[in-house]
Design a protein around this motif. Structure first.
Motif, mmCIF file in Angstrom:
data_model
loop_
_atom_site.group_PDB
_atom_site.id
_atom_site.type_symbol
_atom_site.label_atom_id
_atom_site.label_comp_id
_atom_site.label_asym_id
_atom_site.label_seq_id
_atom_site.Cartn_x
_atom_site.Cartn_y
_atom_site.Cartn_z
ATOM 1 N N GLN A 1 -7.297 0.837 -0.102
ATOM 2 C CA GLN A 1 -7.494 -0.432 0.606
ATOM 3 C C GLN A 1 -8.624 -0.280 1.625
ATOM 4 O O GLN A 1 -9.489 -1.134 1.718
ATOM 5 C CB GLN A 1 -6.202 -0.858 1.317
ATOM 6 C CG GLN A 1 -6.361 -2.195 2.020
ATOM 7 C CD GLN A 1 -5.046 -2.748 2.549
ATOM 8 O OE1 GLN A 1 -4.015 -2.073 2.537
ATOM 9 N NE2 GLN A 1 -5.084 -3.980 3.013
ATOM 10 N N ASP B 1 -6.112 -1.457 -4.606
ATOM 11 C CA ASP B 1 -5.469 -2.006 -3.410
ATOM 12 C C ASP B 1 -6.359 -3.061 -2.751
ATOM 13 O O ASP B 1 -7.346 -2.733 -2.104
ATOM 14 C CB ASP B 1 -5.157 -0.866 -2.433
ATOM 15 C CG ASP B 1 -4.070 -1.255 -1.434
ATOM 16 O OD1 ASP B 1 -3.804 -2.461 -1.270
ATOM 17 O OD2 ASP B 1 -3.496 -0.330 -0.814
ATOM 18 N N GLU B 2 -6.026 -4.308 -2.920
ATOM 19 C CA GLU B 2 -6.786 -5.450 -2.399
ATOM 20 C C GLU B 2 -8.294 -5.304 -2.660
ATOM 21 O O GLU B 2 -9.091 -5.263 -1.731
ATOM 22 C CB GLU B 2 -6.503 -5.659 -0.904
ATOM 23 C CG GLU B 2 -5.011 -5.907 -0.659
ATOM 24 C CD GLU B 2 -4.711 -6.550 0.700
ATOM 25 O OE1 GLU B 2 -5.614 -7.204 1.243
ATOM 26 O OE2 GLU B 2 -3.576 -6.403 1.171
ATOM 27 N N SER C 1 0.834 -1.207 0.000
ATOM 28 C CA SER C 1 0.000 0.000 0.000
ATOM 29 C C SER C 1 0.861 1.247 0.000
ATOM 30 O O SER C 1 0.499 2.265 -0.614
ATOM 31 C CB SER C 1 -0.921 0.022 1.232
ATOM 32 O OG SER C 1 -1.842 -1.040 1.158
HETATM 33 MG MG LIG Z 1 -1.970 -2.824 2.161
#
Ligand SMILES: [Mg+2]
Ligand SMILES: Nc1ncnc2c1ncn2[C@@H]1O[C@H](COP(=O)(O)OP(=O)(O)O)[C@@H](O)[C@H]1O
Lengths: 307, 253
Positions: free
Chosen positions: B87, B161-162, B45
């Motif tokens: 995220q 992000d994810e 991140s």
């Molecule tokens: Mg992360």
């Protein structure tokens, strides 16, 4: 009649009541301490009080889908206007009441409006009450409204109290009493900037069995402005009350939120939630990562919050 | 093309600490899909936030299509065509999903475009356009709205992000499909931070990030072969220890 309204008056009316001219239906327009236009309808009677400044508004039982506009405008500097208005919303009726005060003060002395509004919402009736406050000009603008609402059995009221711009000092008091099965929802929106000060006290007495109250208060304080909120819930029967207040503090502003929750019955359920903080950095970053400047991001967040 | 040259980042604060990202060098090409993977806390991140400008590099350079953007702010980079799906997206009291998507996509976004964006992330438009992005949304709903806010834009570099976090299995297939379509239909550089094999499968190249180090992109086939070998008798998803082992593998080779 409309020729008594100048361009400043029209702008004030637009800000507080979204009115561009004298409305067709029941209304009373007060300008600089005097009534300048009044109209009753078959179901809604408006009469001036005999003993003090103000009006009595009587809405006949069963009146539905009708509205009453009672804006107040102050465009003369240095005026203190005190007014007492009483409303009776008849049984089973369903009405909208639009009040509000707009002040244009271009002078050096204070302009001040103290409005005392008392409502009786009769059995089974529903009232929506919208009150907007707005000020402009160099002189100080002061607004001190008192709103008292008695809600009878199985009646309900929605109050929208909005003060977004231009009021230098406000001390607002709202008192509600609820009978059996009565309901109230209060939405409060407040924005202060510069050296403005605002105090708001909301007191709700849940007297009747199964009465319910909900308060959603959101405010933004900018610059050096100050806000103090007092919320009092008194549960005197089997009832439910919920206060949610959220404030955003910016710059050197101060905000206090003071809850008082009292249960005087074992089946009273009362909740007070309060949150005060600055705009979350991640919120600004998210909007900036969509291409908004920091100023645009901030304005977008505040606009949504106060919508 | 996005290029990172010797980018390091140490968070401000209490005294000298180790950088959480050290000497990152990376070349991300147009029209390619990269998946960044690696253990939690490895710096994935941080890398994404450095690209978006949310974190500012202490040293090194970031270059987009030949222009040095190292000193540009988040909104300036956004206007050059960089986007980042958080995220952990923030919530906004009072801001509706529709309004957020219009802010993201600009005035060209009409009602039907907003509906189709929501459908692409598996949300029923009727139920969501006027919903506020507040605490009444579940984590999975919030992630999908975040995803839609990036899909709404016309980007040169899109970093996710994810995106799979909090999304159920059925929707996850749909999600992988959405990324596949995005890759086919646009010439953007797509970067997805993910632990999921189905997402790894979409990659042209895979980048491992661990211990604040960014490895050189490797082809998907090379990386997946290693993962499959080592995980032959485990379940299909790489575990954290699994990834540590791969990192070890890449360090040695
Ligand atoms: Mg992360
Ligand atoms: N702003 C920050 N200040 C201090 N430490 C940070 C900051 N951001 C991230 N970290 C730390 O840096 C490491 C890498 O974090 P992160 O990039 O979020 O990892 P990943 O996304 O790979 O899980 C973690 O140990 C995290 O706690």
């Amino acid at each position: 009649m409309s020729d008594t309204l100048g361009s400043i008056d029209r702008r004030l009316l637009d800000e507080i009541a979204s009115l561009h001219s004298i409305p067709q239906g029941a209304h009373n327009i007060r300008k600089n301490g005097k009534g300048i236009s009044r109209n009753s309808t078959a179901n809604i009677e408006i009469t001036p009080k005999a003993d003090k400044p103000g009006i009595d508004v009587v809405i006949r039982p069963g009146t539905v889908n009708e509205s009453v506009h009672i804006p107040v405008i102050l465009s003369e500097s240095g005026l203190t206007d005190v007014v007492y208005n009483t409303f009776e919303v008849g049984e089973r009726s369903d009405v909208l009441i639009v009040a509000g005060c707009g002040i244009h003060n271009s002078g050096l002395s204070d302009s001040r409006h103290d409005g005392v509004h008392e409502f009786i919402v009769r059995k089974g009736a529903h009232m929506r009450y919208v009150e907007k406050h707005y000020g402009e000009g160099q002189g100080r603008r002061i607004l001190n409204p008192v709103t008292v609402v008695h809600i009878e059995e199985n009646a309900s009221a929605e109050l929208e109290l909005v003060q977004i711009r231009g009021v230098d000092s406000t001390d607002r008091e709202t008192r509600i009493s609820l009978a059996k099965g009565a309901r109230i929802v209060i939405t409060e929106r407040l924005l202060t900037s510069g050296d403005q000060v605002a105090e708001s006290r909301i007191t709700i007495d849940l007297n009747g069995e199964d009465s319910t109250a909900q308060v959603i208060s959101r405010s933004v304080a900018k610059d050096r402005s100050q806000q103090v909120f007092y919320f009092t819930l008194n549960g005197r029967n089997r009832c439910r009350g919920h206060v949610q207040c959220d404030s955003i503090v910016m710059d050197q502003s101060h905000v206090q939120s003071i809850p008082e929750v009292g249960a005087y019955h074992s089946e009273a359920q009362l909740i007070h939630e309060a949150a005060i903080g600055r705009i979350a950095g991640e919120q600004l970053l998210k909007l900036m990562s969509l291409g908004l400047t920091e100023e645009e991001a901030e304005a977008t967040i505040l606009e949504g919050f106060l919508a | 093309m996005l290029v990172l040259k010797h980018v390091s980042y140490t968070p401000e604060g209490n005294g000298p600490t180790d950088p959480i990202l050290a000497d990152a060098n990376l070349v991300l090409e147009e029209g390619r899909l990269y998946v960044i993977t690696g253990p939690n806390g490895g710096g994935k991140s941080t890398l994404a936030r450095l690209i978006m400008g949310i974190y500012r590099a202490n040293s090194g350079q970031i270059i987009l299509d030949g222009e040095d953007i190292t000193d540009l702010s988040v909104d300036e980079r956004a206007r050059l065509g960089i986007g980042y799906a958080f995220q952990q997206p923030p919530r906004f009291k009072g801001l509706t999903v529709g309004r957020l998507l219009r802010l993201a996509g600009g005035s060209r976004l009409g009602e039907s475009e907003i509906s189709s964006l929501l459908l692409r992330v598996g949300l029923c438009p009727r139920d969501y356009v006027d919903r506020e992005i507040d605490s009444t949304l579940s984590g999975g709903e919030l992630k999908r709205i975040e995803l839609a806010s990036i899909l709404a834009r016309d980007l040169k570099v899109a970093v996710f992000d994810e995106p799979e976090a909090g999304i159920d299995l059925w929707s996850f297939r749909r999600l992988a499909q959405t990324f596949g379509e995005l890759h086919e239909q646009s010439n953007a550089t797509i970067v997805i931070i993910s632990h999921q094999e189905r997402i790894l499968e979409l990659a042209d190249d895979i980048i491992l990030v661990a211990d604040g180090r960014v490895e050189t992109p490797r082809s998907k086939d090379e990386v997946l072969a290693v993962i499959r070998d080592e995980e032959a008798c485990r379940c299909s998803l790489p575990t954290e220890e699994g990834i540590e082992e791969h990192v070890g593998y890449f360090r040695q080779h």
